[in-house]
Design a protein around this motif. Structure first.
Motif, PDB file in Angstrom:
ATOM      1  N   ALA A   1       1.732  10.007   6.298  1.00  0.00           N
ATOM      2  CA  ALA A   1       0.576  10.703   6.862  1.00  0.00           C
ATOM      3  C   ALA A   1      -0.748  10.171   6.332  1.00  0.00           C
ATOM      4  N   THR A   2      -0.780   9.769   5.070  1.00  0.00           N
ATOM      5  CA  THR A   2      -2.050   9.382   4.457  1.00  0.00           C
ATOM      6  C   THR A   2      -2.290   7.873   4.413  1.00  0.00           C
ATOM      7  N   VAL A   3      -1.218   7.086   4.479  1.00  0.00           N
ATOM      8  CA  VAL A   3      -1.364   5.633   4.375  1.00  0.00           C
ATOM      9  C   VAL A   3      -0.956   4.938   5.673  1.00  0.00           C
ATOM     10  N   THR A   4       0.277   5.157   6.084  1.00  0.00           N
ATOM     11  CA  THR A   4       0.811   4.418   7.231  1.00  0.00           C
ATOM     12  C   THR A   4       0.144   4.816   8.537  1.00  0.00           C
TER      13      THR A   4
ATOM     14  N   LEU B   1       0.832  -1.208   0.000  1.00  0.00           N
ATOM     15  CA  LEU B   1       0.000   0.000   0.000  1.00  0.00           C
ATOM     16  C   LEU B   1       0.865   1.257   0.000  1.00  0.00           C
ATOM     17  N   GLU B   2       1.941   1.232   0.754  1.00  0.00           N
ATOM     18  CA  GLU B   2       2.852   2.373   0.782  1.00  0.00           C
ATOM     19  C   GLU B   2       3.574   2.511  -0.552  1.00  0.00           C
ATOM     20  N   THR B   3       3.957   1.381  -1.107  1.00  0.00           N
ATOM     21  CA  THR B   3       4.635   1.411  -2.403  1.00  0.00           C
ATOM     22  C   THR B   3       3.718   1.968  -3.486  1.00  0.00           C
ATOM     23  N   ALA B   4       2.440   1.584  -3.443  1.00  0.00           N
ATOM     24  CA  ALA B   4       1.482   2.085  -4.428  1.00  0.00           C
ATOM     25  C   ALA B   4       1.318   3.592  -4.308  1.00  0.00           C
ATOM     26  N   ALA B   5       1.253   4.096  -3.079  1.00  0.00           N
ATOM     27  CA  ALA B   5       1.110   5.542  -2.883  1.00  0.00           C
ATOM     28  C   ALA B   5       2.347   6.275  -3.392  1.00  0.00           C
ATOM     29  N   ALA B   6       3.519   5.708  -3.151  1.00  0.00           N
ATOM     30  CA  ALA B   6       4.747   6.332  -3.630  1.00  0.00           C
ATOM     31  C   ALA B   6       4.812   6.321  -5.153  1.00  0.00           C
ATOM     32  N   THR B   7       4.332   5.238  -5.758  1.00  0.00           N
ATOM     33  CA  THR B   7       4.321   5.130  -7.213  1.00  0.00           C
ATOM     34  C   THR B   7       3.427   6.189  -7.843  1.00  0.00           C
ATOM     35  N   LEU B   8       2.361   6.536  -7.132  1.00  0.00           N
ATOM     36  CA  LEU B   8       1.429   7.549  -7.637  1.00  0.00           C
ATOM     37  C   LEU B   8       1.943   8.971  -7.420  1.00  0.00           C
ATOM     38  N   GLY B   9       3.145   9.101  -6.839  1.00  0.00           N
ATOM     39  CA  GLY B   9       3.757  10.419  -6.731  1.00  0.00           C
ATOM     40  C   GLY B   9       3.822  11.003  -5.343  1.00  0.00           C
TER      41      GLY B   9
END
Length: 230
Positions: free
Chosen positions: A138-141, A122-130
């Motif tokens: 703040a928004t995922v973890t 989930l964190e990797t996906a958020a990072a991939t989206l920029g």
């Protein structure tokens, strides 16, 4: 159950000390838990050992080390007193510091376990989206580890409420200033006719600690349900 003014003062001071200890140690607890869970660095094992050291060291030793470090003549205590007017030894602020140190390992462990359980994809996906690292946290973890933060905070609060050895060594047992529930119970057990007061404060201490633990469990379950955890 009718409490005397001294007993009420000890109870309120304990709540004040515990709340202050948790409030000021929580940001550091989250940061340390994140380091231990997500980062590999030289000295990680040592840091982990230092964090958990108060759990296995005699509380009196912890209190004495705090007195040496944060007392008026200690290296840190003298600096804080001279430059910021902040005094810990024989003050309620020192009781809060001792309580924070003793409860810190429980807080860090609960938060670290929550971090270890987060799906890193989930964190990797958020990072991939920029999203940058702070935004990912703040928004995922952070939302995903809120149950662990609640649990760790309440465990630290309960530990702070019952702390005795480090507190009495560092800040003594001054009525109205540093006399918490635990030290008040100890005082009443040492004087003739103090058994009734000691029993009243013991019952209050048990009730507050149990309420904190039950409340933590309820909040953690509700938060987990909102986040869709099984």
């Amino acid at each position: 159950m009718i409490l005397t003014d001294e007993e009420i003062t000890a109870m309120l001071l304990s709540l004040k000390v515990a709340a202050t200890a948790v409030a000021f140690s929580l940001p550091l607890g989250i940061a340390v838990a994140y380091l231990l869970s997500r980062r590999d660095f030289w000295g990680k094992t040592l840091l982990n050992g230092l964090v958990h050291l108060p759990l296995i060291m005699p509380p009196v030793v912890t209190g004495y080390l705090l007195l040496l470090s944060f007392g008026r003549k200690g290296a840190i205590g003298a600096f804080l007193d001279q430059w910021f007017g902040l005094v810990f030894s024989f003050r309620w602020t020192g009781a809060a510091l001792a309580a924070a140190v003793m409860g810190f390992p429980l807080m860090v462990r609960a938060i670290r376990l929550s971090l270890d359980g987060v799906d890193r994809r989930l964190e990797t996906a958020a990072a991939t989206l920029g999203a940058n690292p702070p935004s990912v946290f703040a928004t995922v973890t952070l939302p995903l580890i809120l149950p662990g933060i609640f649990a760790g905070s309440v465990l630290a609060f309960a530990k702070a409420m019952g702390e005795f050895g480090a507190t009495i060594t560092f800040v003594s047992n001054i009525p109205g200033e540093t006399q918490t529930l635990a030290s008040a119970i100890y005082t009443y057990t040492q004087v003739p006719g103090g058994d009734a007061a000691a029993l009243r404060l013991t019952a209050i201490s048990i009730a507050l600690s149990l309420a904190a633990l039950v409340g933590s469990e309820i909040l953690a379950r509700r938060m987990a349900a909102r986040l869709g955890a099984p």
